[in-house]
Write a protein that holds these residues in place. Structure first.
Motif, PDB file in Angstrom:
ATOM      1  N   GLN A  54      32.010   3.296  -0.745  1.00 26.21           N
ATOM      2  CA  GLN A  54      32.685   2.814   0.463  1.00 26.21           C
ATOM      3  C   GLN A  54      32.189   3.575   1.694  1.00 26.21           C
ATOM      4  N   GLU A  55      32.093   4.906   1.580  1.00 24.87           N
ATOM      5  CA  GLU A  55      31.635   5.718   2.706  1.00 24.87           C
ATOM      6  C   GLU A  55      30.184   5.396   3.063  1.00 24.87           C
ATOM      7  N   LEU A  56      29.350   5.190   2.049  1.00 23.20           N
ATOM      8  CA  LEU A  56      27.952   4.861   2.304  1.00 23.20           C
ATOM      9  C   LEU A  56      27.834   3.516   3.023  1.00 23.20           C
ATOM     10  N   LYS A  57      28.609   2.534   2.588  1.00 20.17           N
ATOM     11  CA  LYS A  57      28.578   1.223   3.243  1.00 20.17           C
ATOM     12  C   LYS A  57      29.038   1.339   4.696  1.00 20.17           C
ATOM     13  N   GLN A  58      30.050   2.165   4.943  1.00 16.58           N
ATOM     14  CA  GLN A  58      30.529   2.367   6.317  1.00 16.58           C
ATOM     15  C   GLN A  58      29.457   3.029   7.186  1.00 16.58           C
ATOM     16  N   LEU A  59      28.596   3.840   6.564  1.00 17.81           N
ATOM     17  CA  LEU A  59      27.504   4.482   7.294  1.00 17.81           C
ATOM     18  C   LEU A  59      26.298   3.556   7.462  1.00 17.81           C
ATOM     19  N   GLY A  60      26.401   2.341   6.905  1.00 14.92           N
ATOM     20  CA  GLY A  60      25.330   1.368   7.070  1.00 14.92           C
ATOM     21  C   GLY A  60      24.315   1.329   5.934  1.00 14.92           C
ATOM     22  N   TRP A  61      24.582   2.033   4.840  1.00 14.89           N
ATOM     23  CA  TRP A  61      23.675   2.028   3.692  1.00 14.89           C
ATOM     24  C   TRP A  61      24.044   0.895   2.742  1.00 14.89           C
ATOM     25  N   ARG A  62      23.035   0.349   2.084  1.00 16.05           N
ATOM     26  CA  ARG A  62      23.266  -0.575   0.971  1.00 16.05           C
ATOM     27  C   ARG A  62      23.264   0.257  -0.300  1.00 16.05           C
ATOM     28  N   VAL A  63      24.023  -0.172  -1.309  1.00 16.62           N
ATOM     29  CA  VAL A  63      24.187   0.613  -2.535  1.00 16.62           C
ATOM     30  C   VAL A  63      23.736  -0.209  -3.734  1.00 16.62           C
ATOM     31  N   LEU A  64      22.918   0.395  -4.578  1.00 18.88           N
ATOM     32  CA  LEU A  64      22.510  -0.198  -5.851  1.00 18.88           C
ATOM     33  C   LEU A  64      22.902   0.773  -6.954  1.00 18.88           C
ATOM     34  N   VAL A  65      23.677   0.295  -7.916  1.00 18.62           N
ATOM     35  CA  VAL A  65      24.054   1.096  -9.077  1.00 18.62           C
ATOM     36  C   VAL A  65      23.238   0.596 -10.260  1.00 18.62           C
ATOM     37  N   VAL A  66      22.482   1.486 -10.862  1.00 16.11           N
ATOM     38  CA  VAL A  66      21.670   1.155 -12.038  1.00 16.11           C
ATOM     39  C   VAL A  66      22.345   1.811 -13.238  1.00 16.11           C
ATOM     40  N   TRP A  67      22.702   0.995 -14.229  1.00 17.57           N
ATOM     41  CA  TRP A  67      23.425   1.493 -15.398  1.00 17.57           C
ATOM     42  C   TRP A  67      22.475   1.910 -16.508  1.00 17.57           C
ATOM     43  N   GLU A  68      22.856   2.948 -17.211  1.00 20.74           N
ATOM     44  CA  GLU A  68      22.063   3.516 -18.298  1.00 20.74           C
ATOM     45  C   GLU A  68      21.738   2.485 -19.379  1.00 20.74           C
ATOM     46  N   CYS A  69      22.681   1.602 -19.710  1.00 22.25           N
ATOM     47  CA  CYS A  69      22.451   0.627 -20.779  1.00 22.25           C
ATOM     48  C   CYS A  69      21.288  -0.302 -20.447  1.00 22.25           C
ATOM     49  N   GLY A  70      21.013  -0.485 -19.157  1.00 20.67           N
ATOM     50  CA  GLY A  70      19.888  -1.321 -18.763  1.00 20.67           C
ATOM     51  C   GLY A  70      18.566  -0.758 -19.254  1.00 20.67           C
ATOM     52  N   PHE A  71      18.456   0.553 -19.288  1.00 18.68           N
ATOM     53  CA  PHE A  71      17.227   1.178 -19.761  1.00 18.68           C
ATOM     54  C   PHE A  71      17.120   1.127 -21.276  1.00 18.68           C
ATOM     55  N   LYS A  72      18.257   1.045 -21.944  1.00 18.13           N
ATOM     56  CA  LYS A  72      18.243   0.983 -23.399  1.00 18.13           C
ATOM     57  C   LYS A  72      17.990  -0.431 -23.916  1.00 18.13           C
ATOM     58  N   HIS A  73      18.476  -1.436 -23.153  1.00 13.26           N
ATOM     59  CA  HIS A  73      18.450  -2.798 -23.688  1.00 13.26           C
ATOM     60  C   HIS A  73      17.816  -3.848 -22.786  1.00 13.26           C
ATOM     61  N   CYS A  74      17.536  -3.531 -21.535  1.00 12.93           N
ATOM     62  CA  CYS A  74      17.005  -4.537 -20.600  1.00 12.93           C
ATOM     63  C   CYS A  74      15.711  -4.058 -19.960  1.00 12.93           C
ATOM     64  N   ARG A  75      14.980  -3.219 -20.620  1.00  7.82           N
ATOM     65  CA  ARG A  75      13.805  -2.584 -20.017  1.00  7.82           C
ATOM     66  C   ARG A  75      12.795  -3.607 -19.492  1.00  7.82           C
ATOM     67  N   LYS A  76      12.670  -4.723 -20.190  1.00  7.30           N
ATOM     68  CA  LYS A  76      11.711  -5.743 -19.760  1.00  7.30           C
ATOM     69  C   LYS A  76      12.120  -6.364 -18.430  1.00  7.30           C
ATOM     70  N   GLN A  77      13.388  -6.224 -18.065  1.00  6.44           N
ATOM     71  CA  GLN A  77      13.885  -6.812 -16.826  1.00  6.44           C
ATOM     72  C   GLN A  77      13.829  -5.828 -15.661  1.00  6.44           C
ATOM     73  N   LEU A  78      13.154  -4.704 -15.826  1.00  7.95           N
ATOM     74  CA  LEU A  78      13.008  -3.754 -14.717  1.00  7.95           C
ATOM     75  C   LEU A  78      12.370  -4.428 -13.515  1.00  7.95           C
ATOM     76  N   SER A  79      11.645  -5.485 -13.750  1.00  7.18           N
ATOM     77  CA  SER A  79      11.000  -6.192 -12.641  1.00  7.18           C
ATOM     78  C   SER A  79      12.031  -6.817 -11.698  1.00  7.18           C
ATOM     79  N   ASP A  80      13.313  -6.860 -12.117  1.00  4.53           N
ATOM     80  CA  ASP A  80      14.386  -7.346 -11.233  1.00  4.53           C
ATOM     81  C   ASP A  80      14.684  -6.348 -10.115  1.00  4.53           C
ATOM     82  N   ILE A  81      14.374  -5.080 -10.337  1.00  2.00           N
ATOM     83  CA  ILE A  81      14.761  -4.031  -9.392  1.00  2.00           C
ATOM     84  C   ILE A  81      14.142  -4.238  -8.006  1.00  2.00           C
TER      85      ILE A  81
END
Length: 153
Positions: free
Chosen positions: A103-130
């Motif tokens: 919330q504070e980052l958005k108020q400062l004008g930053w965009r936020v991306l949260v990358v979850w650990e499970c993505g690296f375990k099970h969605c590695r081929k989809q890293l191209s989405d980043i």
């Protein structure tokens, strides 16, 4: 269910869990660098000390462990059987802190991306989405957008 190791071993194991430079974080850094993105690490002057900061894209990235940050619906977001009230309070505090930082980052004008650990375990081929998420204009995004389904064996 009782713990399978004694308390001193469990304590040693828990102390060994790192808060930065984790395997998923390093994998993401290597991928982004190979794609030509440049970033700063763990800027303490920003709320939540984001794991990666891409100033040119006005984006901060948090690499969250599903267990510690409670990835909703994720197989890895389990609660230990011992001292459940302690763990619930701990996890709630973590989630509130994460929400406040975003919330504070958005108020400062930053965009936020949260990358979850499970993505690296099970969605590695989809890293191209980043890179697509980096270019998007959304104020808040998660990858993967929902936890991967694990096949039952």
């Amino acid at each position: 269910m009782p713990d399978v190791v004694d308390s001193s071993t469990r304590s040693r194991m828990m102390r060994a869990i790192k808060g930065r430079d984790t395997h998923p974080e390093i994998a993401l850094r290597k991928y982004l660098h190979a794609q030509g993105y440049r970033f700063r690490l763990h800027r303490k002057d920003l709320p939540g000390s984001p794991d990666l900061v891409l100033p040119l894209h006005n984006l901060v990235i948090f690499v969250h462990g599903c267990f510690w940050h409670r990835h909703a619906g994720c197989f890895y977001a389990t609660t230990p059987g011992t001292r459940p009230s302690f763990w619930e309070a701990k996890f709630e505090a973590n989630v509130r802190r994460d929400q406040r930082a975003c919330q504070e980052l958005k108020q400062l004008g930053w965009r936020v991306l949260v990358v979850w650990e499970c993505g690296f375990k099970h969605c590695r081929k989809q890293l191209s989405d980043i890179p697509e998420l980096i270019q998007a204009v959304n104020l808040y995004q998660e990858w993967p957008s929902r936890p991967p389904r694990l096949r039952s064996s």
